[in-house]
Enzyme design. Structure first.
Site, PDB file in Angstrom:
ATOM      1  N   HIS A   1      46.897  -6.473 -15.089  1.00 18.48           N
ATOM      2  CA  HIS A   1      45.448  -6.261 -15.027  1.00 18.48           C
ATOM      3  C   HIS A   1      44.997  -5.411 -16.223  1.00 18.48           C
ATOM      4  O   HIS A   1      45.805  -4.771 -16.883  1.00 18.48           O
ATOM      5  CB  HIS A   1      45.062  -5.533 -13.735  1.00 18.48           C
ATOM      6  CG  HIS A   1      45.023  -6.430 -12.534  1.00 18.48           C
ATOM      7  ND1 HIS A   1      46.152  -6.753 -11.809  1.00 18.48           N
ATOM      8  CD2 HIS A   1      43.984  -7.095 -11.947  1.00 18.48           C
ATOM      9  CE1 HIS A   1      45.818  -7.568 -10.820  1.00 18.48           C
ATOM     10  NE2 HIS A   1      44.507  -7.795 -10.879  1.00 18.48           N
TER      11      HIS A   1
ATOM     12  N   LYS B   1      42.207  -0.482 -14.419  1.00 17.51           N
ATOM     13  CA  LYS B   1      42.550  -0.617 -12.991  1.00 17.51           C
ATOM     14  C   LYS B   1      43.204   0.659 -12.463  1.00 17.51           C
ATOM     15  O   LYS B   1      44.075   1.238 -13.107  1.00 17.51           O
ATOM     16  CB  LYS B   1      43.466  -1.827 -12.767  1.00 17.51           C
ATOM     17  CG  LYS B   1      43.723  -2.082 -11.292  1.00 17.51           C
ATOM     18  CD  LYS B   1      44.180  -3.492 -11.017  1.00 17.51           C
ATOM     19  CE  LYS B   1      44.473  -3.715  -9.551  1.00 17.51           C
ATOM     20  NZ  LYS B   1      43.329  -3.533  -8.653  1.00 17.51           N
TER      21      LYS B   1
HETATM   22  P1  NAD Z   1      34.678  -0.142 -11.098  1.00 18.07           P
HETATM   23  O1  NAD Z   1      35.270   1.232 -11.223  1.00 18.07           O
HETATM   24  O2  NAD Z   1      34.142  -0.818 -12.312  1.00 18.07           O
HETATM   25  O3  NAD Z   1      33.488  -0.102 -10.005  1.00 18.07           O
HETATM   26  C1  NAD Z   1      33.500   0.658  -8.833  1.00 18.07           C
HETATM   27  C2  NAD Z   1      32.055   1.065  -8.534  1.00 18.07           C
HETATM   28  O4  NAD Z   1      32.002   1.726  -7.258  1.00 18.07           O
HETATM   29  C3  NAD Z   1      31.482   2.053  -9.569  1.00 18.07           C
HETATM   30  O5  NAD Z   1      30.202   1.615  -9.964  1.00 18.07           O
HETATM   31  C4  NAD Z   1      31.401   3.348  -8.775  1.00 18.07           C
HETATM   32  O6  NAD Z   1      30.350   4.192  -9.241  1.00 18.07           O
HETATM   33  C5  NAD Z   1      31.114   2.799  -7.384  1.00 18.07           C
HETATM   34  N1  NAD Z   1      31.301   3.777  -6.319  1.00 18.07           N
HETATM   35  C6  NAD Z   1      32.296   4.702  -6.187  1.00 18.07           C
HETATM   36  N2  NAD Z   1      32.059   5.444  -5.097  1.00 18.07           N
HETATM   37  C7  NAD Z   1      30.913   4.996  -4.527  1.00 18.07           C
HETATM   38  C8  NAD Z   1      30.153   5.372  -3.388  1.00 18.07           C
HETATM   39  N3  NAD Z   1      30.531   6.380  -2.605  1.00 18.07           N
HETATM   40  N4  NAD Z   1      29.009   4.673  -3.108  1.00 18.07           N
HETATM   41  C9  NAD Z   1      28.619   3.639  -3.880  1.00 18.07           C
HETATM   42  N5  NAD Z   1      29.288   3.258  -4.995  1.00 18.07           N
HETATM   43  C10 NAD Z   1      30.413   3.915  -5.303  1.00 18.07           C
HETATM   44  O7  NAD Z   1      35.806  -1.009 -10.407  1.00 18.07           O
HETATM   45  P2  NAD Z   1      35.898  -2.611 -10.326  1.00 18.07           P
HETATM   46  O8  NAD Z   1      36.762  -3.124 -11.422  1.00 18.07           O
HETATM   47  O9  NAD Z   1      34.533  -3.193 -10.122  1.00 18.07           O
HETATM   48  O10 NAD Z   1      36.748  -2.759  -8.979  1.00 18.07           O
HETATM   49  C11 NAD Z   1      36.279  -2.232  -7.746  1.00 18.07           C
HETATM   50  C12 NAD Z   1      37.287  -2.555  -6.656  1.00 18.07           C
HETATM   51  O11 NAD Z   1      37.315  -3.980  -6.426  1.00 18.07           O
HETATM   52  C13 NAD Z   1      38.739  -2.180  -7.009  1.00 18.07           C
HETATM   53  O12 NAD Z   1      39.379  -1.712  -5.843  1.00 18.07           O
HETATM   54  C14 NAD Z   1      39.353  -3.489  -7.471  1.00 18.07           C
HETATM   55  O13 NAD Z   1      40.748  -3.539  -7.331  1.00 18.07           O
HETATM   56  C15 NAD Z   1      38.662  -4.432  -6.514  1.00 18.07           C
HETATM   57  N6  NAD Z   1      38.649  -5.856  -6.898  1.00 18.07           N
HETATM   58  C16 NAD Z   1      38.807  -6.741  -5.881  1.00 18.07           C
HETATM   59  C17 NAD Z   1      38.735  -8.090  -6.123  1.00 18.07           C
HETATM   60  C18 NAD Z   1      38.828  -9.041  -4.952  1.00 18.07           C
HETATM   61  O14 NAD Z   1      38.699 -10.269  -5.136  1.00 18.07           O
HETATM   62  N7  NAD Z   1      39.017  -8.542  -3.745  1.00 18.07           N
HETATM   63  C19 NAD Z   1      38.532  -8.564  -7.427  1.00 18.07           C
HETATM   64  C20 NAD Z   1      38.369  -7.645  -8.452  1.00 18.07           C
HETATM   65  C21 NAD Z   1      38.415  -6.264  -8.176  1.00 18.07           C
END
Ligand code: NAD
Length: 266
Positions: A155, A159
């Site tokens: 990744h 990440k």
């Molecule tokens: P990122 O860090 O870019 O985004 C996370 C967001 O959550 C940020 O904007 C942050 O400010 C926000 N956040 C944190 N605490 C918060 C709160 N209390 N209230 C509201 N918002 C809050 O991360 P990302 O790359 O977008 O990934 C996010 C998650 O999704 C990770 O766990 C990643 O592994 C997962 N993911 C899952 C899939 C899937 O298909 N299930 C695919 C891609 C990523």
């Protein structure tokens, strides 16, 4: 359906907003972020690069955010997701969780919420990975213990959790195929003088770098031959489209904990 996107300024949050805006059966009801995020107060249109404002602002009040939606899609952090699950249960809103790196306490919070509302949880919302997991389970069952199983993932450099939630889900699929518990079989790190590979281990290897959206390979290594099943994601759209589909699927659904296979009817 009125959908709320939690963590709207994140990599996935922006994709999710765009996917909701692109879906005729869905309307974007609210977008949240951490109360101290620089994104709070910004117009959501600006957040996703639209030239015209949408007239909807990113909010930092999680209770008001939840109240505005029928269903919340949450790809944030484990702690934020657990808190969101409790709010969804209190307010009778369905929840779609893509957050990975969930520990037992976070899973408990999701299970508790699922007693009163539908909750869909998937470490990966792509159709391709759902199919890969099914193939891995079947292959593990067919090949037997003389084939060593290794799960390799790569990744992007930002990440936070390792191994990826998808790698762990693929490991769990392999373990199911073998009829063992992943908690007993998993070897999640190797360093130093490890000695020979334990019989029946399901090993994990993690690579991080650049802007890789998500690559996963499950290897079945036998004596004289090796089978590799691979999925490569080149766009986050596959996850956001799958998550919006899951949100629509929760409409009228009984409370419970569901997975991507339920949504896809696999
Ligand atoms: P990122 O860090 O870019 O985004 C996370 C967001 O959550 C940020 O904007 C942050 O400010 C926000 N956040 C944190 N605490 C918060 C709160 N209390 N209230 C509201 N918002 C809050 O991360 P990302 O790359 O977008 O990934 C996010 C998650 O999704 C990770 O766990 C990643 O592994 C997962 N993911 C899952 C899939 C899937 O298909 N299930 C695919 C891609 C990523």
């Amino acid at each position: 359906m009125k959908i709320g996107v939690a963590g709207g300024s994140g990599r996935m949050g922006r994709m999710l907003i765009a996917a909701v805006l692109d879906t005729p059966a869905a309307s974007l009801a609210a977008v949240s972020d951490r109360p101290d995020s620089a994104a709070v107060g910004l117009d959501v249109g600006a957040l996703v690069g639209q030239s015209e404002p949408l007239g909807l602002l990113v909010g930092g009040d999680a209770v008001a955010f939840t109240a505005a939606a029928d269903c919340v899609i949450d790809f944030t952090t484990p702690a934020a997701t657990a808190a969101q699950a409790q709010r969804c249960a209190e307010q009778g809103k369905s929840l779609v969780v893509g957050t990975t790196g969930l520990e037992a306490e976070h899973h408990d919070a999701l299970a508790a919420a699922a007693r009163s509302v539908p909750v869909v949880v998937a470490a990966n919302f792509s159709l391709g990975v759902a199919l890969l997991a099914a193939l891995v389970e079947k292959t593990a069952a067919l090949l037997g213990p003389e084939f060593d199983i290794e799960v390799l993932e790569m990744h992007h450099r930002h990440k936070q959790d390792a191994p990826s939630g998808t790698a762990l889900a693929l490991g769990a699929a392999a373990a199911r195929g073998r009829g063992v518990d992943l908690r007993d079989a998993a070897v999640r790190t190797r360093d130093g003088w490890t000695g020979p590979r334990p019989d029946g281990a399901i090993g994990f290897a993690t690579l991080r770098g650049g802007d890789v959206v998500g690559d996963h390979t499950v290897m079945f290594a036998g004596l004289g031959e090796r089978i590799e099943l691979t999925h490569k994601a080149s766009s986050r759209e596959i996850f956001s489209r799958g998550a919006v589909k899951a949100a629509l699927w929760t409409k009228g659904r009984a409370p419970g904990l569901y997975g991507i296979n339920d949504v896809l009817g696999l």
